[in-house]
Every structure is written in C-alpha cells, then in structure tokens.
Design a protein around this motif. Sequence first.
Motif: not given
Length: 83
Positions: A9-11, A27-30
Amino acid sequence: MGGGSHPRGPATPEEMAAARLPIASRDACAHLLIPLNKCRVKTYYMPWECTHERHAYEKCEYIEWLKRSKDPKKAAAAKLEHQ
C-alpha cells in the motif's frame, strides 16, 4: 542484497517523514523508495546492488508518469500542486 518484503500500500505521511524522504519524492511510489534507500545505505550505494528495488521503484514512477501524461488536465493540476 535484494529481496525482502515490500509494503504493497501507499506509505503514510509518518512513514515518509521517518524515512526522511524529500518532499518531492513523497508520491504514490514512496512505499518503494523507502526500502530502496535502506538497501542503498546498507550496501554503500554500490550500483550493482539493490537492482530489484530500483527497478520496482522506476517502474512505479514510469507508470505514474504515464497516468499523468494521458490526462493533460490532471497533469496541469499536479503541476499547480507542486508550486
């Protein structure tokens, strides 16, 4: 030193702050950047290490870029948010 488990899941903002991620990288890839940075520190930034983590992070960033570039209205809104 690849491998390990990666959160799916997102951080959360707290996780990103604890990992000392720059604001521009939150961002969404953190959730993929956090283990990548840990691996980089652990392996003294050796370029041949952490390839799996780096590839996963770069793929995520590329997919997010594709999403932004397909919808110019969203891209303009995202640009305004970062100013």
